[in-house]
Design a protein around this motif. Structure first.
Motif, PDB file in Angstrom:
ATOM      1  N   LEU A  41     -56.690  31.310 -56.030  1.00 13.50           N
ATOM      2  CA  LEU A  41     -57.898  30.485 -55.957  1.00 13.50           C
ATOM      3  C   LEU A  41     -57.637  29.123 -56.599  1.00 13.50           C
ATOM      4  CD1 LEU A  41     -60.323  33.350 -56.962  1.00 13.50           C
ATOM      5  CD2 LEU A  41     -59.959  32.430 -54.665  1.00 13.50           C
ATOM      6  N   PRO A  42     -58.380  28.093 -56.179  1.00  9.22           N
ATOM      7  CA  PRO A  42     -58.161  26.766 -56.751  1.00  9.22           C
ATOM      8  C   PRO A  42     -58.506  26.730 -58.240  1.00  9.22           C
ATOM      9  CG  PRO A  42     -60.001  26.746 -55.191  1.00  9.22           C
ATOM     10  CD  PRO A  42     -59.433  28.119 -55.184  1.00  9.22           C
ATOM     11  N   VAL A  43     -57.755  25.932 -58.968  1.00  9.17           N
ATOM     12  CA  VAL A  43     -58.013  25.742 -60.398  1.00  9.17           C
ATOM     13  C   VAL A  43     -58.099  24.247 -60.663  1.00  9.17           C
ATOM     14  CG1 VAL A  43     -57.135  26.049 -62.747  1.00  9.17           C
ATOM     15  CG2 VAL A  43     -56.776  27.837 -61.042  1.00  9.17           C
ATOM     16  N   ILE A  44     -59.166  23.844 -61.338  1.00  7.81           N
ATOM     17  CA  ILE A  44     -59.279  22.475 -61.811  1.00  7.81           C
ATOM     18  C   ILE A  44     -59.085  22.534 -63.325  1.00  7.81           C
ATOM     19  CG2 ILE A  44     -60.755  20.452 -62.042  1.00  7.81           C
ATOM     20  CD1 ILE A  44     -62.130  21.376 -59.450  1.00  7.81           C
ATOM     21  N   PRO A  45     -57.875  22.127 -63.783  1.00 11.45           N
ATOM     22  CA  PRO A  45     -57.605  22.204 -65.229  1.00 11.45           C
ATOM     23  C   PRO A  45     -58.298  21.064 -65.985  1.00 11.45           C
ATOM     24  CG  PRO A  45     -55.683  21.361 -64.060  1.00 11.45           C
ATOM     25  CD  PRO A  45     -56.732  21.658 -63.025  1.00 11.45           C
ATOM     26  N   ASP A  46     -58.687  21.362 -67.181  1.00  8.64           N
ATOM     27  CA  ASP A  46     -59.350  20.380 -68.034  1.00  8.64           C
ATOM     28  C   ASP A  46     -59.122  20.803 -69.470  1.00  8.64           C
ATOM     29  OD1 ASP A  46     -61.734  19.268 -69.626  1.00  8.64           O
ATOM     30  OD2 ASP A  46     -62.058  18.308 -67.675  1.00  8.64           O
ATOM     31  N   HIS A  47     -58.985  19.867 -70.364  1.00  9.87           N
ATOM     32  CA  HIS A  47     -58.755  20.218 -71.767  1.00  9.87           C
ATOM     33  C   HIS A  47     -59.940  20.989 -72.360  1.00  9.87           C
ATOM     34  CE1 HIS A  47     -61.061  16.471 -72.222  1.00  9.87           C
ATOM     35  NE2 HIS A  47     -61.370  16.913 -73.436  1.00  9.87           N
ATOM     36  N   ILE A 106     -64.917  29.183 -55.380  1.00 13.92           N
ATOM     37  CA  ILE A 106     -64.613  29.911 -54.148  1.00 13.92           C
ATOM     38  C   ILE A 106     -65.664  29.539 -53.113  1.00 13.92           C
ATOM     39  CG2 ILE A 106     -64.310  32.186 -53.107  1.00 13.92           C
ATOM     40  CD1 ILE A 106     -63.999  33.165 -56.106  1.00 13.92           C
ATOM     41  N   GLU A 107     -65.202  29.137 -51.955  1.00 15.64           N
ATOM     42  CA  GLU A 107     -66.101  28.840 -50.851  1.00 15.64           C
ATOM     43  C   GLU A 107     -65.809  29.817 -49.714  1.00 15.64           C
ATOM     44  OE1 GLU A 107     -65.440  24.709 -49.975  1.00 15.64           O
ATOM     45  OE2 GLU A 107     -66.237  24.068 -51.920  1.00 15.64           O
ATOM     46  N   GLY A 108     -66.871  30.478 -49.234  1.00 13.60           N
ATOM     47  CA  GLY A 108     -66.724  31.401 -48.118  1.00 13.60           C
ATOM     48  C   GLY A 108     -66.249  30.673 -46.877  1.00 13.60           C
ATOM     49  N   ASP A 109     -65.445  31.342 -46.080  1.00 13.87           N
ATOM     50  CA  ASP A 109     -64.834  30.810 -44.862  1.00 13.87           C
ATOM     51  C   ASP A 109     -63.871  29.655 -45.132  1.00 13.87           C
ATOM     52  OD1 ASP A 109     -65.764  32.528 -42.883  1.00 13.87           O
ATOM     53  OD2 ASP A 109     -67.632  31.423 -42.641  1.00 13.87           O
ATOM     54  N   ARG A 110     -63.592  29.381 -46.399  1.00 11.26           N
ATOM     55  CA  ARG A 110     -62.577  28.376 -46.729  1.00 11.26           C
ATOM     56  C   ARG A 110     -61.469  28.999 -47.573  1.00 11.26           C
ATOM     57  NH1 ARG A 110     -63.192  22.897 -50.273  1.00 11.26           N
ATOM     58  NH2 ARG A 110     -61.005  22.303 -50.136  1.00 11.26           N
TER      59      ARG A 110
END
Length: 139
Positions: A13-19, A26-30
C-alpha cells in the motif's frame, strides 16, 4: 495490485512518510481490485483464540494488520499458505473460494478488513466439509 488474478497475494500500500508519522491510504478499484462495500475490524482477541474459519462464495477481502500482528492461514483446496501480517502498509488480498483462519494475535492487534460486498450470510461456507465439497464440484 497483483498483475494476475491469484487466489491471494500481498499488496504493498502507498506510504506517505513524514517526521510526524507515516500515512497510508487505500482507494477501492485503484489500490485494490474492487470497490469497498464494507469495512470491519477484529480487536481485543483473547490470547490463543482463532477467528474466521470460513470461506466466501463471491466476496473478496483485503486484510491489514492496522496494529500488532496475527497469522492468516489460507487454503484454496489445492494449496495452503500462511501469512504473518505485522505492517500497516501491506495488505493480504484474499479472493472468493478460499478458506481462511486467523490466529496468533499479538496483544493490542487490530485486523482491519476491507470487503467487496456488504454482509450476506448466504455468501459463507461455515463448514470446511461444505467448502471442500464445493471445490470438488467446481472441479
Amino acid at each position: 495490485m497483483p498483475h494476475r488474478e491469484e487466489n491471494w497475494s500481498i499488496i504493498q500500500l502507498p506510504v506517505i512518510p513524514d517526521h510526524r508519522g507515516n500515512l497510508t491510504f487505500i482507494e477501492g478499484d485503484r489500490h485494490i481490485p474492487f470497490p469497498i462495500a464494507r469495512v470491519y475490524y477484529l480487536y481485543d482477541v483473547p490470547g490463543g483464540a482463532s477467528r474466521a474459519g470460513h470461506a466466501h462464495k463471491q466476496l473478496a477481502q483485503l486484510m491489514i494488520a492496522a496494529s500488532g500482528s496475527f497469522d492468516v492461514h489460507l487454503d484454496d483446496g489445492t494449496r495452503k499458505e500462511t501469512f504473518s501480517l505485522n505492517r500497516s502498509n501491506k495488505g493480504l488480498l484474499v479472493r472468493s473460494m478460499v478458506w481462511r483462519e486467523i490466529d496468533n494475535f499479538s496483544s493490542g492487534a487490530v485486523c482491519l478488513v476491507l470487503a467487496s460486498m456488504p454482509y450476506d450470510e448466504s455468501d459463507y461456507y461455515r463448514s470446511y466439509e461444505d467448502f471442500q465439497a464445493a471445490i470438488r464440484q467446481r472441479g
